[in-house]
Design a protein around this motif. Sequence first.
Motif, PDB file in Angstrom:
ATOM      1  N   UNK A  49      54.659  69.428  10.752  1.00  8.00           N
ATOM      2  CA  UNK A  49      54.925  69.360  12.383  1.00  8.00           C
ATOM      3  C   UNK A  49      55.507  70.570  12.572  1.00  8.00           C
ATOM      4  N   UNK A  50      54.978  71.521  13.813  1.00  9.06           N
ATOM      5  CA  UNK A  50      55.680  72.743  13.842  1.00  9.06           C
ATOM      6  C   UNK A  50      57.059  72.904  14.085  1.00  9.06           C
ATOM      7  N   UNK A  51      57.590  74.248  13.979  1.00 11.56           N
ATOM      8  CA  UNK A  51      59.104  74.146  13.957  1.00 11.56           C
ATOM      9  C   UNK A  51      59.767  73.932  15.485  1.00 11.56           C
ATOM     10  N   UNK A  52      58.861  74.119  16.319  1.00  8.36           N
ATOM     11  CA  UNK A  52      59.222  73.694  17.721  1.00  8.36           C
ATOM     12  C   UNK A  52      58.894  72.290  18.126  1.00  8.36           C
ATOM     13  N   UNK A  53      58.300  71.451  17.098  1.00  7.94           N
ATOM     14  CA  UNK A  53      57.813  70.163  17.458  1.00  7.94           C
ATOM     15  C   UNK A  53      56.546  70.087  18.504  1.00  7.94           C
ATOM     16  N   UNK A  54      55.798  71.177  18.714  1.00  5.71           N
ATOM     17  CA  UNK A  54      54.928  70.887  19.764  1.00  5.71           C
ATOM     18  C   UNK A  54      53.359  70.789  19.076  1.00  5.71           C
ATOM     19  N   UNK A  55      53.309  71.072  18.070  1.00 10.65           N
ATOM     20  CA  UNK A  55      51.876  70.779  17.152  1.00 10.65           C
ATOM     21  C   UNK A  55      52.037  70.173  16.004  1.00 10.65           C
ATOM     22  N   UNK A  56      50.929  69.747  15.486  1.00  9.28           N
ATOM     23  CA  UNK A  56      50.962  69.030  14.121  1.00  9.28           C
ATOM     24  C   UNK A  56      49.719  69.593  13.633  1.00  9.28           C
ATOM     25  N   UNK A  57      49.878  69.816  12.247  1.00  9.25           N
ATOM     26  CA  UNK A  57      48.892  70.123  11.444  1.00  9.25           C
ATOM     27  C   UNK A  57      48.340  68.804  10.417  1.00  9.25           C
ATOM     28  N   UNK A  58      47.098  68.958  10.323  1.00 11.16           N
ATOM     29  CA  UNK A  58      46.613  67.600   9.546  1.00 11.16           C
ATOM     30  C   UNK A  58      45.476  68.159   8.579  1.00 11.16           C
ATOM     31  N   UNK A  59      45.706  68.092   7.130  1.00 13.00           N
ATOM     32  CA  UNK A  59      44.611  68.402   6.339  1.00 13.00           C
ATOM     33  C   UNK A  59      43.972  67.266   5.858  1.00 13.00           C
ATOM     34  N   UNK A  60      42.620  67.367   6.066  1.00 14.10           N
ATOM     35  CA  UNK A  60      41.804  66.096   5.700  1.00 14.10           C
ATOM     36  C   UNK A  60      40.289  66.571   5.330  1.00 14.10           C
ATOM     37  N   UNK A  61      39.477  65.609   5.213  1.00 16.50           N
ATOM     38  CA  UNK A  61      38.162  66.003   4.684  1.00 16.50           C
ATOM     39  C   UNK A  61      37.003  65.796   5.763  1.00 16.50           C
ATOM     40  N   UNK A  62      36.041  66.601   5.939  1.00 13.14           N
ATOM     41  CA  UNK A  62      35.050  66.351   6.822  1.00 13.14           C
ATOM     42  C   UNK A  62      33.838  66.812   6.249  1.00 13.14           C
ATOM     43  N   UNK A  63      32.629  66.025   5.973  1.00 12.48           N
ATOM     44  CA  UNK A  63      31.567  66.001   5.245  1.00 12.48           C
ATOM     45  C   UNK A  63      31.914  66.736   3.887  1.00 12.48           C
ATOM     46  N   UNK A  64      32.597  66.176   3.225  1.00 12.41           N
ATOM     47  CA  UNK A  64      33.026  66.411   1.898  1.00 12.41           C
ATOM     48  C   UNK A  64      33.892  67.912   1.764  1.00 12.41           C
ATOM     49  N   UNK A  65      34.254  68.598   2.914  1.00  9.26           N
ATOM     50  CA  UNK A  65      34.998  69.674   2.665  1.00  9.26           C
ATOM     51  C   UNK A  65      36.442  69.558   3.284  1.00  9.26           C
ATOM     52  N   UNK A  66      37.234  70.408   2.689  1.00  6.42           N
ATOM     53  CA  UNK A  66      38.736  70.363   3.136  1.00  6.42           C
ATOM     54  C   UNK A  66      38.799  71.062   4.626  1.00  6.42           C
ATOM     55  N   UNK A  67      39.322  70.347   5.514  1.00  8.62           N
ATOM     56  CA  UNK A  67      39.587  70.810   6.753  1.00  8.62           C
ATOM     57  C   UNK A  67      40.972  70.691   7.212  1.00  8.62           C
TER      58      UNK A  67
END
Length: 642
Positions: A49-67
């Motif tokens: 979660x961002x320092x200001x709590x307004x956004x979230x980052x997610x690391x996942x895969x899409x079609x076998x690639x890191x997204x």
Amino acid sequence: MTDLNRRTALCAAVSALIAAMGTPTARASTARPDPVVFARDPAIFDTAISPDGKRIAVLTKKNGEDMLFDYDLSNGSEKHTRVTRETEKRLSLPDTKIRAIFWASNNHIAVVKSFTQGNATYEHYVTNVLDLQKGTFVSFNTGAMPERVRVDDKYEILFSTARVLSRFDPATGKSTQISYDYNGFDWVVTPEGIPVAYSEMDWGSRNFKINMRDGDGWKTVFTGNYKNRNNDTGKAIPRLICLGREGYSIIARFPFTDDDEEDTSGIVEIAPDGMRSEPFKIKGRRAFALIHPQTKRFAGFSYREDWIRYDYTDPFLAQIAERAQMAMPKHLVKIVDMAIEDPRKVILYVEGPNTAGAYFFVNFGTGAMMEIGGSYPDLPADWIASKTKTTYTTTDGLGIEAYLSLPPQREAKNLPLIVLPHGGPQSRDDLGFDWLANALATRGYAILQPNFRGSSGYGYDFVKKGHGEWGRKMQTDLSDGVRHLSGKGIIDPRRVAILGASYGGYAALAGVAFEPDVYRCAIGISGVYDLPDMMMNEAIDSGRKSFTYRYWQTFLAGSDLEAISPARNATKITAPVLLLHGLDDTVVPFSQSTRMEAALKKAGKPVELVRLKGEDHWLSVETTRTALLKAAIAFLETHNPA
């Protein structure tokens, strides 16, 4: 800091979270999932979660690639960016593994990767920073794991490489050297990234120092010599952790105990004049210091037992942890991240009877929540195995804790059993979701995962009870669990298989070699089967004075290695055996499995060896895990059908 909103936070979080997750049905309403569902990489690798709590980052895969996904909590919009290897190629680095993500600022996401090179036994880190406004990556070598600090009115990344402590400004792409010491090792900094203490190690003389800020200079507050202590300098030297409780002292861990398994952790507070406190009182096993996300000060301990448990000394953070657990009753809850500008905004990871792992954003100030996603979205809730802790007493009177997974949609009576010993052996199982155990449970098997003597998490005395007991009491601890379940009528003692990886692979083959009446078949994954060969190779590779060699000497404690090696006792094995091993395994040589196969074939015993091409010891490739799981299921259905 304002108090939590007592009127809305808990009620809203409880109702929304549980409603979102649903409840499992009493009978199967969906088709049994294919094994590939369990063998896949979790859909979410990491989230922040961002320092200001307004956004979230997610690391996942899409079609076998890191997204990398960026979610805006204010309007629900999202963007995604492919994570490339451009930095590695430009710096001529070997393959890297993604280790974590964090917000470098409210507009920059850092992706931390690591790699090993040559004969190095430690990891180097490289960080890619995504500028969300420009959509571009800036990359640099961070040496060790980086962290975020706040300088004036902006955030920067603090990192240390080659004895240099530096800050990186993600907005400008420029680095600033903060401090330098030829023998610099650990650093403790303020939230603004100002160093207040550091340790230094002369690797030739093994002379160690802890230095603390003294005006504009430094004062040495501790010295010691760690030459060959415990035969492993890396494990013996004190480590600096964080700022102390008042902000001017520091927290350090002194390894004066026999082992980190001890109740006394060796975690102390050091004042600027060098005075050390008594070790902090520990209220559980496997203690780790908690650090306040805003002040970077010591904030209590977490304990890794059946699941992570928080014991915050900071009242506000303690309240957050309490409400996080209350929001998900009867579930396992872990705090993944907090917004440092408003710690009421958190990301929770949850496991339970109706989820194999899911991430949620919760604002305990307003009661707002959002499901970020699940680890296994293709796994129906009604096919998640029930996993509970059970205890039993061994024949020599030792208490053993174990975890029992029961097959979905089947009565817990007269079930076929798979004993699944963990690796290590100085490791442990817990209540967390286990992809292999759950996959096998959906095939109709009960799964028993005992924390046999020698396991971690129960004190060093419990570890020492395993010394010299390979193939002996460490083995009967497993079969005593079989007898315990049989006595309760849960399992059919005539239908018991044993399966394990690494040390668990040894235990699987030792089971059918030394207790042939207990098990119908065995599956060994990347196991050690010829102990004289293992010790000989270890002596050649690292030397007889190395920590690793002496560690195994201590654990084996003068045992007759031939007598407890399955490969040297193949004639005693009557049950069918399946061996699986990665050709690229750098932890346990592939030759261990070929030796076991050759010994069984020479003795005229049934054995099959599956070569996992290009696979390492940790089974990190999902296609290999799929092949492994399908081979194991086919073998079990033939030799120990459910």
